[in-house]
Design a protein around this motif. Structure first.
Motif, mmCIF file in Angstrom:
data_model
loop_
_atom_site.group_PDB
_atom_site.id
_atom_site.type_symbol
_atom_site.label_atom_id
_atom_site.label_comp_id
_atom_site.label_asym_id
_atom_site.label_seq_id
_atom_site.Cartn_x
_atom_site.Cartn_y
_atom_site.Cartn_z
ATOM 1 N N LEU A 1 65.680 29.337 -8.115
ATOM 2 C CA LEU A 1 65.351 28.019 -7.567
ATOM 3 C C LEU A 1 66.298 27.644 -6.424
ATOM 4 N N VAL A 2 67.577 27.885 -6.639
ATOM 5 C CA VAL A 2 68.563 27.549 -5.619
ATOM 6 C C VAL A 2 68.374 28.403 -4.370
ATOM 7 N N LEU A 3 68.149 29.691 -4.549
ATOM 8 C CA LEU A 3 67.939 30.569 -3.399
ATOM 9 C C LEU A 3 66.687 30.159 -2.620
ATOM 10 N N ASN A 4 65.637 29.795 -3.332
ATOM 11 C CA ASN A 4 64.419 29.361 -2.649
ATOM 12 C C ASN A 4 64.649 28.051 -1.891
ATOM 13 N N HIS A 5 65.461 27.169 -2.477
ATOM 14 C CA HIS A 5 65.776 25.905 -1.801
ATOM 15 C C HIS A 5 66.569 26.165 -0.510
ATOM 16 N N LYS A 6 67.518 27.075 -0.567
ATOM 17 C CA LYS A 6 68.285 27.407 0.630
ATOM 18 C C LYS A 6 67.393 28.039 1.696
ATOM 19 N N ARG A 7 66.429 28.836 1.268
ATOM 20 C CA ARG A 7 65.490 29.412 2.230
ATOM 21 C C ARG A 7 64.676 28.316 2.920
ATOM 22 N N GLU A 8 64.221 27.327 2.145
ATOM 23 C CA GLU A 8 63.465 26.227 2.748
ATOM 24 C C GLU A 8 64.330 25.407 3.687
ATOM 25 N N GLN A 9 65.574 25.144 3.278
ATOM 26 C CA GLN A 9 66.462 24.364 4.131
ATOM 27 C C GLN A 9 66.765 25.075 5.441
ATOM 28 N N GLY A 10 66.742 26.396 5.409
ATOM 29 C CA GLY A 10 67.006 27.158 6.621
ATOM 30 C C GLY A 10 65.763 27.457 7.442
ATOM 31 N N ASN A 11 64.610 26.835 7.059
ATOM 32 C CA ASN A 11 63.348 27.065 7.783
ATOM 33 C C ASN A 11 63.028 28.556 7.903
ATOM 34 N N ARG A 12 63.095 29.243 6.766
ATOM 35 C CA ARG A 12 62.829 30.681 6.762
ATOM 36 C C ARG A 12 61.451 30.961 6.165
ATOM 37 N N HIS A 13 60.800 31.975 6.698
ATOM 38 C CA HIS A 13 59.461 32.353 6.271
ATOM 39 C C HIS A 13 59.487 32.831 4.825
ATOM 40 N N TRP A 14 58.420 32.482 4.053
ATOM 41 C CA TRP A 14 58.411 32.818 2.627
ATOM 42 C C TRP A 14 58.320 34.326 2.382
ATOM 43 N N LEU A 15 57.732 35.070 3.333
ATOM 44 C CA LEU A 15 57.550 36.505 3.135
ATOM 45 C C LEU A 15 58.668 37.314 3.770
ATOM 46 N N THR A 16 58.996 37.013 5.026
ATOM 47 C CA THR A 16 59.976 37.812 5.755
ATOM 48 C C THR A 16 61.383 37.232 5.723
ATOM 49 N N CYS A 17 61.510 35.963 5.308
ATOM 50 C CA CYS A 17 62.804 35.259 5.293
ATOM 51 C C CYS A 17 63.412 35.142 6.688
ATOM 52 N N MET A 18 62.619 35.289 7.727
ATOM 53 C CA MET A 18 63.074 35.075 9.097
ATOM 54 C C MET A 18 62.926 33.599 9.452
ATOM 55 N N ARG A 19 63.797 33.115 10.334
ATOM 56 C CA ARG A 19 63.740 31.715 10.743
ATOM 57 C C ARG A 19 62.430 31.436 11.490
ATOM 58 N N VAL A 20 61.861 30.258 11.192
ATOM 59 C CA VAL A 20 60.592 29.846 11.782
ATOM 60 C C VAL A 20 60.794 28.502 12.453
ATOM 61 N N GLY A 21 60.295 28.369 13.685
ATOM 62 C CA GLY A 21 60.420 27.111 14.393
ATOM 63 C C GLY A 21 59.389 26.096 13.921
ATOM 64 N N VAL A 22 59.732 24.815 14.051
ATOM 65 C CA VAL A 22 58.844 23.725 13.670
ATOM 66 C C VAL A 22 58.214 23.187 14.940
ATOM 67 N N ASP A 23 56.922 23.415 15.106
ATOM 68 C CA ASP A 23 56.197 23.003 16.299
ATOM 69 C C ASP A 23 55.586 21.633 16.051
ATOM 70 N N GLN A 24 56.034 20.641 16.801
ATOM 71 C CA GLN A 24 55.524 19.286 16.616
ATOM 72 C C GLN A 24 54.103 19.135 17.159
ATOM 73 N N ASP A 25 53.771 19.839 18.237
ATOM 74 C CA ASP A 25 52.456 19.727 18.844
ATOM 75 C C ASP A 25 51.629 20.937 18.429
ATOM 76 N N GLN A 26 50.838 20.781 17.335
ATOM 77 C CA GLN A 26 50.069 21.883 16.795
ATOM 78 C C GLN A 26 48.596 21.796 17.170
ATOM 79 N N ALA A 27 48.251 20.944 18.120
ATOM 80 C CA ALA A 27 46.843 20.756 18.473
ATOM 81 C C ALA A 27 46.267 22.006 19.127
ATOM 82 N N GLU A 28 47.096 22.755 19.863
ATOM 83 C CA GLU A 28 46.588 23.914 20.590
ATOM 84 C C GLU A 28 46.504 25.150 19.702
ATOM 85 N N ASN A 29 47.110 25.120 18.528
ATOM 86 C CA ASN A 29 47.143 26.285 17.659
ATOM 87 C C ASN A 29 46.045 26.190 16.604
ATOM 88 N N SER A 30 45.568 27.343 16.161
ATOM 89 C CA SER A 30 44.576 27.378 15.093
ATOM 90 C C SER A 30 45.239 27.068 13.757
#
Length: 291
Positions: free
Chosen positions: A138-167
């Motif tokens: 649980l703690v490791l998963n929480h740290k992954r979420e706090q670090g904005n890491r992908h659930w599968l690859t654990c790589m950092r993922v950016g947060v795109d505020q304007d998602q209208a152009e994306n599918s």
């Protein structure tokens, strides 16, 4: 969740792995202690999996509630509150299950005794792994979420505020969720709303409470009566198909031959010279004496 960050696939998988570790540990300990492994024990992993997944859901639900109430708290306080909410429920269910199966070891059937020993011990290990291994996950998963890491690859993922152009597929797989931001708070689960708004008030009505007490009294009386009527044993008719010849055979055997008592068989465990007439007469004399 349709979010590459908030998705908890690995968390659920680790809950199943925790139950599997409990099965392996209990089986290994029982085999090391010399407890025989019978065919009925092969059904134990399914029971352990059900209880382990149930404990996993309780832990995850308590963690979500704690993180929702304490958004800015550190991991230690979140985990402490999660255990304070979930550990009591998990402990009580484990104690009742362990007690039930260890009481079953008093039976006279060796196969049932072995099944209860394996399963009861597995429940103990399942509790230990839930309180230790799954809490750490649980703690490791929480740290992954706090670090904005992908659930599968654990790589950092950016947060795109304007998602209208994306599918939608691209947003779910490649863009971080904004559900943790104040502008888009995560809502309460519909099941929690049902129990809080409808189920709870319904059962706090005084007439409903009286009805529940009466139903429980009737249930308790029926249970006590059932315990006085139960018999330990196996009816061989129940092991055959309804159209099998075995059922009328046992019916006739009970009807016509039940007064003669059990069959008695004699086994000679050493080498005997059957061609010797004296030996044959001795065997026949022994059989006549037994009759």
């Amino acid at each position: 969740r349709l979010s590459c960050i908030r998705n908890n696939v690995w968390l659920a998988s680790c809950g199943v792995v925790s139950a599997g570790l409990a099965v392996l540990s209990s089986f290994g300990l029982m085999l090391f202690c010399g407890v025989p492994f019978v065919v009925t024990v092969a059904n134990a992993p399914f029971l352990i999996l059900g209880v382990g997944v149930d404990d996993m859901f309780i832990m995850i639900a308590s963690w979500e509630q704690s993180s929702r109430k304490k958004e800015k708290s550190n991991v230690k306080s979140l985990l402490a509150e999660t255990y304070s909410e979930a550990a009591l429920s998990v402990t009580i269910t484990t104690l009742t299950d362990v007690l039930a199966f260890f009481i079953g070891t008093w039976t006279a059937f060796p196969s049932v005794r072995a099944f209860c020993l394996y399963t009861g011990t597995a429940f103990v290990f399942c509790y230990v792994y839930t309180m230790t291994f799954f809490g750490a996950v649980l703690v490791l998963n929480h740290k992954r979420e706090q670090g904005n890491r992908h659930w599968l690859t654990c790589m950092r993922v950016g947060v795109d505020q304007d998602q209208a152009e994306n599918s939608c597929l691209y947003s779910a797989c490649c863009i971080g969720s904004c559900s943790r931001q104040p502008s888009e708070p995560e809502g309460e689960h519909p099941m929690s709303i049902f129990f809080k708004e409808y189920y709870g008030p319904f059962f706090t009505n005084k007439w409903i409470k009286l009805l529940v007490v009466l139903l429980y009294g009737a249930y308790l009386g029926g249970s006590v009566y059932g315990c006085t009527q139960i018999r330990e044993g196996i009816d061989l008719r129940n092991l055959a198909n309804d159209d099998s010849y075995v059922i009328p055979y046992y019916d006739d055997d009970e009807k016509y031959f039940s007064t003669y008592g059990p069959r008695v068989m004699v086994v000679i465990t050493r080498r005997v010279d059957y061609w010797n007439e004296t030996v044959r007469h001795a065997i026949e004399s022994c059989a006549q004496n037994l009759e």
